[in-house]
Design a protein around this motif. Sequence first.
Motif, PDB file in Angstrom:
ATOM      1  N   LEU A 278     -49.088   3.962   4.534  1.00 39.32           N
ATOM      2  CA  LEU A 278     -48.112   2.871   4.516  1.00 39.32           C
ATOM      3  C   LEU A 278     -47.959   2.288   5.915  1.00 39.32           C
ATOM      4  CD1 LEU A 278     -45.972   1.018   3.377  1.00 39.32           C
ATOM      5  CD2 LEU A 278     -44.336   2.935   3.489  1.00 39.32           C
ATOM      6  N   ALA A 279     -47.865   3.145   6.899  1.00 43.68           N
ATOM      7  CA  ALA A 279     -47.738   2.677   8.282  1.00 43.68           C
ATOM      8  C   ALA A 279     -48.919   1.795   8.669  1.00 43.68           C
ATOM      9  CB  ALA A 279     -47.619   3.877   9.228  1.00 43.68           C
ATOM     10  N   ASP A 280     -50.119   2.193   8.301  1.00 45.13           N
ATOM     11  CA  ASP A 280     -51.309   1.396   8.609  1.00 45.13           C
ATOM     12  C   ASP A 280     -51.237   0.018   7.951  1.00 45.13           C
ATOM     13  OD1 ASP A 280     -52.412   3.407  10.155  1.00 45.13           O
ATOM     14  OD2 ASP A 280     -53.736   4.140   8.567  1.00 45.13           O
ATOM     15  N   HIS A 281     -50.847  -0.012   6.681  1.00 46.59           N
ATOM     16  CA  HIS A 281     -50.754  -1.283   5.951  1.00 46.59           C
ATOM     17  C   HIS A 281     -49.665  -2.193   6.526  1.00 46.59           C
ATOM     18  CE1 HIS A 281     -53.603  -0.586   2.673  1.00 46.59           C
ATOM     19  NE2 HIS A 281     -53.167   0.661   2.633  1.00 46.59           N
ATOM     20  N   ALA A 282     -48.608  -1.597   7.048  1.00 47.41           N
ATOM     21  CA  ALA A 282     -47.478  -2.366   7.573  1.00 47.41           C
ATOM     22  C   ALA A 282     -47.584  -2.627   9.075  1.00 47.41           C
ATOM     23  CB  ALA A 282     -46.167  -1.637   7.266  1.00 47.41           C
ATOM     24  N   GLY A 283     -48.574  -2.035   9.731  1.00 46.84           N
ATOM     25  CA  GLY A 283     -48.725  -2.210  11.176  1.00 46.84           C
ATOM     26  C   GLY A 283     -47.673  -1.452  11.972  1.00 46.84           C
ATOM     27  N   LEU A 284     -47.308  -0.278  11.470  1.00 50.16           N
ATOM     28  CA  LEU A 284     -46.267   0.541  12.100  1.00 50.16           C
ATOM     29  C   LEU A 284     -46.806   1.924  12.411  1.00 50.16           C
ATOM     30  CD1 LEU A 284     -43.443  -0.361   9.554  1.00 50.16           C
ATOM     31  CD2 LEU A 284     -43.770  -1.363  11.822  1.00 50.16           C
ATOM     32  N   ARG A 285     -45.974   2.742  13.036  1.00 52.30           N
ATOM     33  CA  ARG A 285     -46.306   4.149  13.270  1.00 52.30           C
ATOM     34  C   ARG A 285     -45.765   4.998  12.121  1.00 52.30           C
ATOM     35  NH1 ARG A 285     -43.034   3.430  17.296  1.00 52.30           N
ATOM     36  NH2 ARG A 285     -42.129   5.479  17.021  1.00 52.30           N
ATOM     37  N   GLN A 286     -46.457   6.073  11.816  1.00 54.29           N
ATOM     38  CA  GLN A 286     -46.038   6.980  10.748  1.00 54.29           C
ATOM     39  C   GLN A 286     -44.652   7.536  11.013  1.00 54.29           C
ATOM     40  OE1 GLN A 286     -45.915  10.665  11.206  1.00 54.29           O
ATOM     41  NE2 GLN A 286     -44.925  10.742   9.205  1.00 54.29           N
ATOM     42  N   GLU A 287     -44.345   7.812  12.261  1.00 56.97           N
ATOM     43  CA  GLU A 287     -43.048   8.392  12.615  1.00 56.97           C
ATOM     44  C   GLU A 287     -41.903   7.451  12.229  1.00 56.97           C
ATOM     45  OE1 GLU A 287     -45.612   8.053  14.759  1.00 56.97           O
ATOM     46  OE2 GLU A 287     -46.207  10.132  15.117  1.00 56.97           O
TER      47      GLU A 287
ATOM     48  N   LYS B 107     -38.780   8.058   9.575  1.00 54.83           N
ATOM     49  CA  LYS B 107     -37.369   7.840   9.896  1.00 54.83           C
ATOM     50  C   LYS B 107     -36.694   6.938   8.867  1.00 54.83           C
ATOM     51  CE  LYS B 107     -37.376   8.418  14.911  1.00 54.83           C
ATOM     52  NZ  LYS B 107     -37.138   7.759  16.197  1.00 54.83           N
ATOM     53  N   ILE B 108     -37.371   5.873   8.483  1.00 60.10           N
ATOM     54  CA  ILE B 108     -36.802   4.943   7.509  1.00 60.10           C
ATOM     55  C   ILE B 108     -36.616   5.633   6.164  1.00 60.10           C
ATOM     56  CG2 ILE B 108     -37.267   2.831   6.193  1.00 60.10           C
ATOM     57  CD1 ILE B 108     -38.703   1.831   8.804  1.00 60.10           C
ATOM     58  N   GLU B 109     -37.595   6.404   5.739  1.00 62.11           N
ATOM     59  CA  GLU B 109     -37.500   7.089   4.447  1.00 62.11           C
ATOM     60  C   GLU B 109     -36.384   8.132   4.423  1.00 62.11           C
ATOM     61  OE1 GLU B 109     -41.233   8.622   3.080  1.00 62.11           O
ATOM     62  OE2 GLU B 109     -42.048   6.626   2.699  1.00 62.11           O
ATOM     63  N   THR B 110     -35.980   8.617   5.573  1.00 69.86           N
ATOM     64  CA  THR B 110     -34.898   9.602   5.614  1.00 69.86           C
ATOM     65  C   THR B 110     -33.544   8.963   5.926  1.00 69.86           C
ATOM     66  OG1 THR B 110     -35.423  10.159   7.909  1.00 69.86           O
ATOM     67  CG2 THR B 110     -36.397  11.548   6.176  1.00 69.86           C
ATOM     68  N   GLY B 111     -33.499   7.620   5.925  1.00 69.17           N
ATOM     69  CA  GLY B 111     -32.211   6.942   6.058  1.00 69.17           C
ATOM     70  C   GLY B 111     -31.791   6.616   7.469  1.00 69.17           C
ATOM     71  N   HIS B 112     -32.739   6.516   8.381  1.00 64.54           N
ATOM     72  CA  HIS B 112     -32.427   6.171   9.769  1.00 64.54           C
ATOM     73  C   HIS B 112     -31.693   4.838   9.832  1.00 64.54           C
ATOM     74  CE1 HIS B 112     -32.915   5.853  14.112  1.00 64.54           C
ATOM     75  NE2 HIS B 112     -33.409   4.640  13.941  1.00 64.54           N
ATOM     76  N   GLU B 113     -30.580   4.822  10.534  1.00 66.39           N
ATOM     77  CA  GLU B 113     -29.816   3.587  10.683  1.00 66.39           C
ATOM     78  C   GLU B 113     -30.349   2.791  11.871  1.00 66.39           C
ATOM     79  OE1 GLU B 113     -25.612   4.114  10.676  1.00 66.39           O
ATOM     80  OE2 GLU B 113     -25.683   5.518   9.010  1.00 66.39           O
ATOM     81  N   GLY B 114     -30.167   1.502  11.830  1.00 62.88           N
ATOM     82  CA  GLY B 114     -30.552   0.659  12.948  1.00 62.88           C
ATOM     83  C   GLY B 114     -31.987   0.169  12.899  1.00 62.88           C
ATOM     84  N   THR B 115     -32.641   0.272  11.756  1.00 56.14           N
ATOM     85  CA  THR B 115     -34.004  -0.221  11.630  1.00 56.14           C
ATOM     86  C   THR B 115     -33.999  -1.744  11.647  1.00 56.14           C
ATOM     87  OG1 THR B 115     -34.612   1.696  10.303  1.00 56.14           O
ATOM     88  CG2 THR B 115     -36.060  -0.200  10.165  1.00 56.14           C
ATOM     89  N   LYS B 116     -34.932  -2.325  12.378  1.00 58.33           N
ATOM     90  CA  LYS B 116     -35.029  -3.781  12.449  1.00 58.33           C
ATOM     91  C   LYS B 116     -35.388  -4.363  11.084  1.00 58.33           C
ATOM     92  CE  LYS B 116     -36.668  -4.076  17.198  1.00 58.33           C
ATOM     93  NZ  LYS B 116     -37.789  -4.539  18.048  1.00 58.33           N
ATOM     94  N   LEU B 117     -34.796  -5.499  10.788  1.00 54.35           N
ATOM     95  CA  LEU B 117     -35.090  -6.171   9.531  1.00 54.35           C
ATOM     96  C   LEU B 117     -36.570  -6.551   9.456  1.00 54.35           C
ATOM     97  CD1 LEU B 117     -33.931  -7.147   6.879  1.00 54.35           C
ATOM     98  CD2 LEU B 117     -33.285  -9.278   8.009  1.00 54.35           C
ATOM     99  N   SER B 118     -37.165  -6.908  10.576  1.00 57.93           N
ATOM    100  CA  SER B 118     -38.583  -7.258  10.587  1.00 57.93           C
ATOM    101  C   SER B 118     -39.450  -6.056  10.179  1.00 57.93           C
ATOM    102  CB  SER B 118     -39.009  -7.781  11.961  1.00 57.93           C
ATOM    103  OG  SER B 118     -38.791  -6.804  12.959  1.00 57.93           O
ATOM    104  N   THR B 119     -39.015  -4.869  10.505  1.00 59.74           N
ATOM    105  CA  THR B 119     -39.739  -3.661  10.108  1.00 59.74           C
ATOM    106  C   THR B 119     -39.646  -3.460   8.601  1.00 59.74           C
ATOM    107  OG1 THR B 119     -39.298  -2.648  12.258  1.00 59.74           O
ATOM    108  CG2 THR B 119     -39.905  -1.164  10.456  1.00 59.74           C
ATOM    109  N   ILE B 120     -38.456  -3.660   8.045  1.00 59.33           N
ATOM    110  CA  ILE B 120     -38.274  -3.555   6.591  1.00 59.33           C
ATOM    111  C   ILE B 120     -39.132  -4.600   5.884  1.00 59.33           C
ATOM    112  CG2 ILE B 120     -36.609  -3.738   4.691  1.00 59.33           C
ATOM    113  CD1 ILE B 120     -36.309  -1.210   6.489  1.00 59.33           C
ATOM    114  N   HIS B 121     -39.167  -5.819   6.427  1.00 59.31           N
ATOM    115  CA  HIS B 121     -40.004  -6.871   5.842  1.00 59.31           C
ATOM    116  C   HIS B 121     -41.472  -6.462   5.833  1.00 59.31           C
ATOM    117  CE1 HIS B 121     -37.270 -10.301   5.145  1.00 59.31           C
ATOM    118  NE2 HIS B 121     -36.566  -9.756   6.113  1.00 59.31           N
ATOM    119  N   ALA B 122     -41.951  -5.863   6.910  1.00 62.95           N
ATOM    120  CA  ALA B 122     -43.349  -5.430   6.985  1.00 62.95           C
ATOM    121  C   ALA B 122     -43.648  -4.357   5.940  1.00 62.95           C
ATOM    122  CB  ALA B 122     -43.663  -4.905   8.385  1.00 62.95           C
TER     123      ALA B 122
END
Length: 83
Positions: A29-38, A42-57
Amino acid sequence: MSQIVRSPVQLGNIIRRARRNRGWTQSELADHAGLRQELVSKIETGHEGTKLSTIHAIFAALSLDLVVDARNARQAADIEDIF
């Protein structure tokens, strides 16, 4: 199927479920979204403060849509039933 999200934990659960339904690992998923696995972890475990652009990706990678809708009287009653 549409789902209501009212917390970072709920959003993370929906992302995890969609990822698993595709048979992807967090790294894939990280590869497809251009993100890091870490960050996906964090997002899958409910990390607060994630950028909206990251959620969009992530949503784009999973072919999900983000829909904003007003709450109605019935939804308010449902919220009280939850708590």
